[in-house]
Structures are given as structure tokens and as C-alpha cells.
Scaffold this motif. Structure first.
Motif, PDB file in Angstrom:
ATOM      1  N   UNK A  88     -19.714  10.060  39.037  1.00 10.10           N
ATOM      2  CA  UNK A  88     -20.753  10.668  39.270  1.00 10.10           C
ATOM      3  C   UNK A  88     -21.622  10.731  38.351  1.00 10.10           C
ATOM      4  N   UNK A  89     -21.629  11.040  37.834  1.00  7.13           N
ATOM      5  CA  UNK A  89     -21.940  11.830  35.954  1.00  7.13           C
ATOM      6  C   UNK A  89     -22.512  10.928  36.044  1.00  7.13           C
ATOM      7  N   UNK A  90     -21.683   9.192  35.244  1.00  2.00           N
ATOM      8  CA  UNK A  90     -21.737   8.357  34.415  1.00  2.00           C
ATOM      9  C   UNK A  90     -23.198   7.577  35.626  1.00  2.00           C
ATOM     10  N   UNK A  91     -22.839   7.858  37.156  1.00  2.00           N
ATOM     11  CA  UNK A  91     -24.112   6.618  37.793  1.00  2.00           C
ATOM     12  C   UNK A  91     -24.830   7.535  37.822  1.00  2.00           C
ATOM     13  N   UNK A  92     -25.420   8.997  37.998  1.00  2.00           N
ATOM     14  CA  UNK A  92     -26.437   9.394  37.696  1.00  2.00           C
ATOM     15  C   UNK A  92     -26.897   9.038  36.231  1.00  2.00           C
ATOM     16  N   UNK A  93     -26.522   9.240  34.930  1.00  3.60           N
ATOM     17  CA  UNK A  93     -26.527   8.744  33.597  1.00  3.60           C
ATOM     18  C   UNK A  93     -27.876   7.313  33.872  1.00  3.60           C
ATOM     19  N   UNK A  94     -26.730   6.309  34.720  1.00  2.93           N
ATOM     20  CA  UNK A  94     -27.496   4.672  34.968  1.00  2.93           C
ATOM     21  C   UNK A  94     -28.366   4.938  35.770  1.00  2.93           C
ATOM     22  N   UNK A  95     -28.959   6.056  36.975  1.00  2.00           N
ATOM     23  CA  UNK A  95     -29.962   6.012  37.715  1.00  2.00           C
ATOM     24  C   UNK A  95     -30.731   6.285  36.591  1.00  2.00           C
ATOM     25  N   UNK A  96     -30.892   7.132  35.980  1.00  8.29           N
ATOM     26  CA  UNK A  96     -31.879   7.956  35.029  1.00  8.29           C
ATOM     27  C   UNK A  96     -32.055   7.271  34.296  1.00  8.29           C
ATOM     28  N   UNK A  97     -31.146   6.351  33.577  1.00  8.78           N
ATOM     29  CA  UNK A  97     -31.841   5.637  32.259  1.00  8.78           C
ATOM     30  C   UNK A  97     -31.692   6.840  31.170  1.00  8.78           C
ATOM     31  N   UNK A  98     -30.441   7.301  30.748  1.00 14.57           N
ATOM     32  CA  UNK A  98     -30.293   8.305  30.456  1.00 14.57           C
ATOM     33  C   UNK A  98     -28.725   7.565  29.374  1.00 14.57           C
ATOM     34  N   UNK A 131     -30.637  17.086  41.806  1.00 14.71           N
ATOM     35  CA  UNK A 131     -30.452  15.634  42.738  1.00 14.71           C
ATOM     36  C   UNK A 131     -31.252  14.683  42.308  1.00 14.71           C
ATOM     37  N   UNK A 132     -30.641  13.664  42.704  1.00 13.30           N
ATOM     38  CA  UNK A 132     -30.226  12.078  42.944  1.00 13.30           C
ATOM     39  C   UNK A 132     -30.625  11.695  44.292  1.00 13.30           C
ATOM     40  N   UNK A 133     -31.865  11.140  44.588  1.00 13.78           N
ATOM     41  CA  UNK A 133     -31.243  10.241  45.741  1.00 13.78           C
ATOM     42  C   UNK A 133     -31.291   8.859  45.417  1.00 13.78           C
ATOM     43  N   UNK A 149     -17.160  11.424  45.997  1.00 14.94           N
ATOM     44  CA  UNK A 149     -17.017  12.376  45.034  1.00 14.94           C
ATOM     45  C   UNK A 149     -18.187  12.540  44.055  1.00 14.94           C
ATOM     46  N   UNK A 150     -18.355  10.823  44.356  1.00 16.18           N
ATOM     47  CA  UNK A 150     -19.686  10.343  43.988  1.00 16.18           C
ATOM     48  C   UNK A 150     -21.204  10.816  43.957  1.00 16.18           C
ATOM     49  N   UNK A 151     -21.520  11.041  45.410  1.00 21.08           N
ATOM     50  CA  UNK A 151     -22.377  11.584  46.428  1.00 21.08           C
ATOM     51  C   UNK A 151     -22.597  12.957  45.794  1.00 21.08           C
ATOM     52  N   UNK A 152     -21.484  13.340  46.047  1.00 16.46           N
ATOM     53  CA  UNK A 152     -21.557  14.699  45.781  1.00 16.46           C
ATOM     54  C   UNK A 152     -21.878  14.834  43.910  1.00 16.46           C
ATOM     55  N   UNK A 153     -21.727  14.527  43.197  1.00 20.58           N
ATOM     56  CA  UNK A 153     -22.296  14.979  42.521  1.00 20.58           C
ATOM     57  C   UNK A 153     -23.247  14.355  41.995  1.00 20.58           C
ATOM     58  N   UNK A 154     -24.018  13.613  42.488  1.00 22.12           N
ATOM     59  CA  UNK A 154     -25.548  12.902  42.472  1.00 22.12           C
ATOM     60  C   UNK A 154     -26.478  14.419  43.586  1.00 22.12           C
ATOM     61  N   UNK A 155     -25.898  14.358  44.321  1.00 27.02           N
ATOM     62  CA  UNK A 155     -26.453  16.161  45.125  1.00 27.02           C
ATOM     63  C   UNK A 155     -26.876  15.658  46.035  1.00 27.02           C
ATOM     64  N   UNK A 156     -28.397  14.625  46.327  1.00 22.77           N
ATOM     65  CA  UNK A 156     -29.488  14.118  47.032  1.00 22.77           C
ATOM     66  C   UNK A 156     -28.373  13.127  47.885  1.00 22.77           C
ATOM     67  N   UNK A 157     -27.568  12.192  47.732  1.00 21.53           N
ATOM     68  CA  UNK A 157     -27.155  10.962  47.996  1.00 21.53           C
ATOM     69  C   UNK A 157     -26.769  11.582  49.584  1.00 21.53           C
TER      70      UNK A 157
END
Length: 473
Positions: A88-98, A131-133, A149-157
């Protein structure tokens, strides 16, 4: 209860061990299937993430058996949850272009069995983050808890997993085909279809990307219903070749959207000529020998009907919101204590066994149980529809197999279901308690006379029933 269990498990660490053999060596030597390492985004190589087994499937000879998924192999629940949060943290980084900033050492240490590493991995990833929507979709049956678990990592999903169980009162939002699978029908049954009709990123979560055909089918079906600007494919391992990746790029260009992919490890599987025929022959030759001997002794069965938090679904079959996640977090320790109270004296090695698509609730219960009783050796896995050959060899990922009849009146009719690596294997200590977590739809007489009867011959059983969510109907 804590003191009683702690006293009972002193010395549990002094269990038998076997030489470290990669649990894919048997398949490599007999079928010629080989894994080739690729990208290591979090420091773990492909061979450390998966082993190999032989499928009972004429369309695909091999099965990648994950070391962190908790499906076929009983695994420390904190490693399972931590690996999902890491993805989920890898997804977060990709969604935020970080650029991703994730811990790599704890995962490698946990895969190597270092004491405390699994909990350290999980704890490092539970720190609050913005959180990331997004809409997160997990694939049944294998990736339902992984998607959670991936959704948990994003917080706002918002989270939804596909299902193979039609539910009265719910219309299908869409469907797609998993072409290599033993059971191909998938349904999306959200209680609130409007939750999917938003132009926010969609994250598709599976345990592996082999060719990517399943996700292509999914994106095509979803995009036809509601176009979106961004999709992310998230998997524990990515095995796609150059032509597979090109097809994803072609689809993105045709739809006018962006499609990214993240994984914990990359690589490829090399298959020799004639592998299907060899696999079929091996299954035929070894099937009878692979059935474990199960004694006739009928050990005890206790029952716990969980006081599940009101308004919280048992999983993501009809949708799971951030508010549901917050409410569940508060009550999981209390529910784990209720389970622990039924384990009785002398418990030392406990398996928490989930039920097919019901993976997240038993995972979180197992995790809370392991946290509350650090001297207790807790492992987590689930039952499955997937037919796999079992071979009791240290170089093979599926050591034992329990077969039993389906017990939830499935739409595709009766059939065999399986629990792998639950019965004792050579040189592995047996479980002395088995906690089976099932929703009330699956808690039937077929369960009592089938799987529970098989489990009772192995160890005392605690059947934990979760109320099946039926939506706001």
C-alpha cells in the motif's frame, strides 16, 4: 487469561527445525520450472517471496505459493498484514507521484524468520499518514485481505473485493474473467454503486501479475461503465514480460488513461516445453500418496459467536469505508480476547484459519491474538477452492492437504474445498489449537460434518462465527 497462556507456552521456541531448503526446489527439479529474479523495490528477491507447487489444473501446471499472503502457507499474521501495508505504501507513492520511502530491512528479516521482524515491519507501516482518496479493488478469493491491507495503508480509500458468491438483493456492478483460474466467475456487488462512480484513482490488487490479462479485462469493463484518469496495478510479485507490459500501455493509450504498476518483487517464470504434460503426469502418479493420514480421535469443539461491531461489514464483499476500518480497529482486541478465552490450558501453537474469501477478519483477529500473547506461536491461513498437489518434502511449498465438501451452498454447486499445510508434515511441529473463522452463511451442517470433523482429528477446534454483512437493505 494472559498469565495462563504465558505459562503454557514457555519453551515453545524449542521446536524442531529443518535445513533451509527453498520451497520450490522440488518443482524445479522435476518440472524444470525456474524463477528468475527481477526488480527488488523493497529489497526482497522473487525466490524469497514465493515457493512452487503443482496445480491440479490442465491449463496451468505450476502454482506460485506466496510466503507472505497467508493463503496456502500458515504465516505470522503480522508479516501478512505488514506486507500488505508495504504494498500500500508503494501505491501511495505512485498516486502522489513521489519516490517511495519504505523500510526494506524488516521484510527481508521477517522472511528469514528473524524474531520480532514481522511485528517491526507492521509497526513501522502503521504510523499515521495523510489519507489518500482512491477506490481499491481486491481479487477473490486470494487477494481479498491483501486488498484490504492496501486500502488501510491509503487511509481514505473505499474498498471492494470481487466475489464468487451471488447475494440476493445485490445487483452486479460488473464482472470479468480470470482466464487461467479454476473458477473464473467474478462479481462486483457494492451496496452503494455510487461509491464506484467517481473519477478517483482505481487500484487493482492481486497476489501476482502473471500476464496481466485479468487486470486488462477489469480495466476495460470498469472504464466502459465509468472512465477514470488513473489506474494502479498492485501485486506482491510482478512476472509480466515485455509483451505483457506493452499490452497494458496499448490499453492505456486506447482508453486515454494512465495505468501504473507496483509490486514488492519482480521477475519471471521460465517454463520448459511439455510442462503441462509433465505436471498432469506427476499429479496422476502422486495424488493417492499425497493424502495425509488423519487419525480417528474426535477432539473438542468450542464455539464463539463474535460480538461484531454494529454496522461494520465482515469484509469488502459489498464495500468497506474508512469509517468501518476505524470502528473495527477499536474492537479487534476485545474480540481476540474472546477467542483466546476458548483456547484452554496448554495452548502453544495456534492456527487461525479463515474461510475462502473471508480473509481480512481472521487475519486481524490472528494479528491481535499474536500481539496480546507474545509467547503464543500464532499462524494464519485460509481455506481455498484451488486444487493443488501436496508433497511432504521440504523443497515443496504445499506439504499436506485436507479436502472437504463446500459448506456455503455455492452458486456453482457442490465441490471439494481444501486446507493446505494444516495437517502435520514431517519435521514440522503440529498445531495444538485450530481457530476456524467463518461467516454465518458458511456455518452449516456441511461444515460440521466436513471440515470441522477433519480438523477435530488434528487438534481441539474453536469455531468463530462472524455475522455476514447483508448491506443496508
Amino acid at each position: 487469561m494472559t498469565e495462563r497462556l504465558d505459562e503454557a507456552v514457555r519453551g515453545v521456541g524449542a521446536v524442531r527445525s529443518e535445513p533451509p531448503v527453498w520451497p520450490g526446489a522440488w518443482v524445479t527439479s522435476r518440472l524444470g520450472v525456474r524463477l528468475v529474479d527481477g526488480d527488488r523495490p523493497v529489497g526482497a528477491g522473487l525466490a524469497s517471496m514465493v515457493g512452487l507447487a503443482v496445480r491440479r489444473n490442465p491449463r496451468r501446471a505450476h502454482l506460485l505459493v506466496s510466503a507472505v499472503l497467508g493463503k496456502h502457507v500458515p504465516t505470522d499474521p503480522r508479516l501478512v498484514y505488514g506486507s500488505g501495508l508495504l504494498l500500500g505504501e508503494l501505491v501511495r507513492a505512485r498516486l502522489r507521484d513521489e519516490a517511495p520511502s519504505v523500510p526494506s530491512g524488516p521484510l527481508k528479516d521477517a522472511l528469514a524468520g528473524a524474531p520480532g521482524a514481522a511485528a517491526s515491519l507492521r509497526d513501522a507501516l502503521r504510523e499515521p499518514r495523510p489519507p489518500v482518496d482512491a477506490i481499491v479493488l481486491g481479487y477473490a478469493e486470494t487477494a481479498t485481505a491483501l486488498g484490504h491491507s492496501v486500502a488501510d495503508a491509503l487511509g481514505g480509500a473505499y474498498y471492494l473485493h470481487s466475489t464468487r458468491r451471488p447475494v440476493p438483493g445485490f445487483a452486479a456492478y460488473g464482472g470479468f474473467e480470470e482466464e487461467h483460474s479454476h473458477a473464473t466467475s467474478h462479481l462486483l456487488l457494492p451496496s452503494d454503486p455510487a461509491a464506484l462512480d467517481r473519477d478517483v484513482p482505481v487500484v487493482l490488487v492481486d497476489d501476482e501479475l502473471s500476464t496481466g490479462q485479468t487486470v486488462l479485462n477489469t480495466i476495460s469493463a470498469l472504464h466502459a461503465l465509468r472512465p477514470r484518469r488513473h489506474y494502479v496495478l498492485a501485486a506482491l510479485v510482478d512476472l509480466r514480460g515485455a509483451s505483457d507490459r506493452a499490452r497494458v500501455d496499448e490499453l492505456a493509450a486506447r482508453l486515454g488513461t494512465r495505468i501504473d504498476a507496483v509490486s514488492l518483487a519482480g521477475g519471471r517464470v521460465e517454463l520448459p516445453d511439455g510442462v503441462l504434460e509433465k505436471g498432469t503426469r506427476i499429479v496422476s502418479e502422486l495424488s493417492a500418496a499425497a493424502v495425509p493420514a488423519v487419525g480417528d480421535a474426535a477432539l473438542g469443539v468450542a464455539r464463539v459467536r463474535l460480538d461484531w461491531p454494529s454496522g461494520v461489514p465482515d469484509g469488502g464483499r459489498h464495500g468497506f469505508l474508512p469509517g468501518h476500518r476505524t470502528a473495527l480497529e477499536k474492537d479487534v482486541p476485545r474480540m481476540a480476547d474472546a477467542v483466546a478465552a476458548e483456547l484452554g490450558e496448554g495452548a502453544s501453537r495456534v492456527l487461525v484459519l479463515g474461510f475462502e474469501e473471508l480473509m481480512y477478519a481472521p487475519l486481524r483477529l490472528a494479528e491481535a491474538l499474536a500481539d496480546a500473547f507474545p509467547g503464543l506461536d500464532v499462524r494464519y491461513s485460509t481455506t481455498t477452492r484451488s486444487p493443488v498437489l501436496a508433497v511432504d518434502d521440504p523443497g515443496y511449498a504445499i506439504r499436506t492437504r485436507l479436502a472437504f465438501p463446500a459448506h456455503d451452498d455455492p452458486a456453482d454447486g457442490p465441490g471439494e474445498r481444501y486446507a493446505y499445510n494444516v495437517a502435520p508434515a514431517a519435521s514440522r511441529p503440529p498445531f495444538d489449537r485450530i481457530v476456524f473463522v467463518v461467516d454465518d452463511v458458511g456455518d452449516t451442517q456441511m461444515l460440521a460434518g466436513g471440515l470441522v470433523a477433519r480438523l477435530r482429528a488434528l487438534a481441539p477446534v474453536v469455531v468463530v462465527t462472524v455475522p455476514s454483512h447483508r448491506g443496508d437493505k
